[in-house]
Scaffold this active site. Structure first.
Site, short mmCIF file in Angstrom:
data_model
loop_
_atom_site.label_atom_id
_atom_site.label_comp_id
_atom_site.label_asym_id
_atom_site.label_seq_id
_atom_site.Cartn_x
_atom_site.Cartn_y
_atom_site.Cartn_z
N CYS A 27 6.45 -0.72 6.43
CA CYS A 27 7.44 -0.89 5.31
C CYS A 27 7.25 -2.84 4.67
CB CYS A 27 8.86 -0.72 5.59
SG CYS A 27 9.96 -1.62 5.28
N GLU A 74 14.50 4.89 3.75
CA GLU A 74 15.25 4.56 2.80
C GLU A 74 16.20 4.33 2.80
OE1 GLU A 74 12.93 2.47 0.93
OE2 GLU A 74 11.61 3.78 1.06
N HIS A 102 17.64 1.93 5.24
CA HIS A 102 17.88 0.57 4.51
C HIS A 102 19.32 0.51 4.51
CE1 HIS A 102 13.92 -0.99 4.84
NE2 HIS A 102 13.26 0.14 4.25
#
Lengths: 187, 137
Positions: free
Chosen positions: B67, B110, B113
């Site tokens: 990442c 994602e 996150h």
């Protein structure tokens, strides 16, 4: 790890001893009190032993003798083997793998030469091993050896190429060998 | 949203970015695996997702993830292989996404996150996922 700094002293430290709670805490305390940083480390149980390998740093001036002295005091009575080595700058520079990463799994009835034959074949092709674990499982009557290697393939080498490369060894040692790409995905 | 897409396109090999990664505390992320070798075959092109919600997930597979928010470190993470996600697109329209494979992994990464979860929080093993013996005889 950042680029090696000229004002920093680098050391490789290994600590090995009978596994029990407190080995890491004890070693970390020595380093903390001395003002050393742990830059990189790998610690694990191997059979009944616990093995620590660390790259530690300290701002210069800092003597290796001082580090050794403190570790000897710590390991006394704990039956731990401690080893300290000063590192040159070029030993510290880390090059992240550029080629595809693959995991090579080898397993079969235990016999001498499994690790040697496989790793020699890779070394002769300049395939760099980045991680390696072995484990003996099964019963004493039917021991099974497991070897798991993570390696960086050279440019243009595929997992199928590696499987072909190891095919002769697979036949000769009567082991199973699988190769799969595990190059990390950037998300 | 354009910023997110630009950030994703500017980072070599990146297939997604979430707003919190660029310092924006909104539940927005973008994903595009169409240019990636693992996503070429199966993808929905550029996905702009606002308030994505995971409705269901099935299957499990481990992939080594990296990442841009955690440079130089990678780890094996287990994710659903198939997912169903509800979200709003860039025009605020309600959308449903059913996807699988690499795109499903990227969307889950994602979406994590948005909850402040990094792949580091989901690493399944430090070493190769081999069975380890509990007792040594």
């Amino acid at each position: 790890m950042d680029e090696p700094k000229s004002d920093t002293a680098y050391f490789a430290v290994s600590v090995i001893g009978k596994d029990r709670p407190g080995i890491v805490a004890g070693a970390a305390e020595v380093l903390y009190r001395l003002g050393c940083n742990i830059e990189d480390s790998s610690c694990t149980m191997l059979a009944g032993e616990f093995a620590m390998i660390l790259i530690v740093t300290h701002e210069k001036p800092f003597s290796k003798a001082h580090l050794v002295e403190e570790f000897v005091a710590y390991s006394k009575g704990m039956e731990l083997s401690v080893f300290v080595r000063g590192l040159k700058r070029d030993e510290v520079e880390y090059h992240s793998p550029q080629g595809e990463l693959c995991v090579i799994t080898v397993y079969g009835a235990d016999r001498p030469g499994i690790v040697y034959r496989v790793t020699r074949e890779l070394a002769d092709r300049s395939i760099n091993i980045t991680d390696l674990n072995t484990k003996l499982i099964g019963t004493s009557a039917a021991p099974v050896y497991i070897l798991v290697i993570e390696a960086e393939l050279t440019e243009g080498t595929s997992s199928e190429d590696v499987e072909r490369l190891l095919h002769t060894i697979k036949e000769e040692l009567a082991v199973e060998i699988t190769v799969r790409i595990v190059t990390p995905v950037a998300l | 949203m354009a910023d997110l897409v630009d950030t994703m396109r500017a980072a070599p090999g990146s297939v997604g970015v979430a707003a919190p990664q660029v310092g924006v505390t909104l539940r927005v992320c973008v994903v595009d695996v169409s240019q990636h070798r693992l996503g070429k075959e199966q993808n929905h092109g550029l996905l702009v997702m606002i308030n994505p919600v995971l409705l269901s997930g099935a299957g499990a597979a481990i992939m080594r993830e990296g990442c841009m928010s955690v440079p130089d470190y990678t780890g094996d993470v287990q994710r659903y292989t198939e997912i169903e996600v509800a979200y709003l697109d860039e025009n605020g329209e309600k959308r449903m996404l059913c996807t699988a494979g690499f795109e499903a992994v990227a969307v889950q990464h994602e979406m994590d996150h948005l909850d402040g979860v990094l792949f580091l929080d989901r690493i399944v093993s430090l070493k190769t996922g081999l069975f380890r013996r509990k007792n040594y005889k």
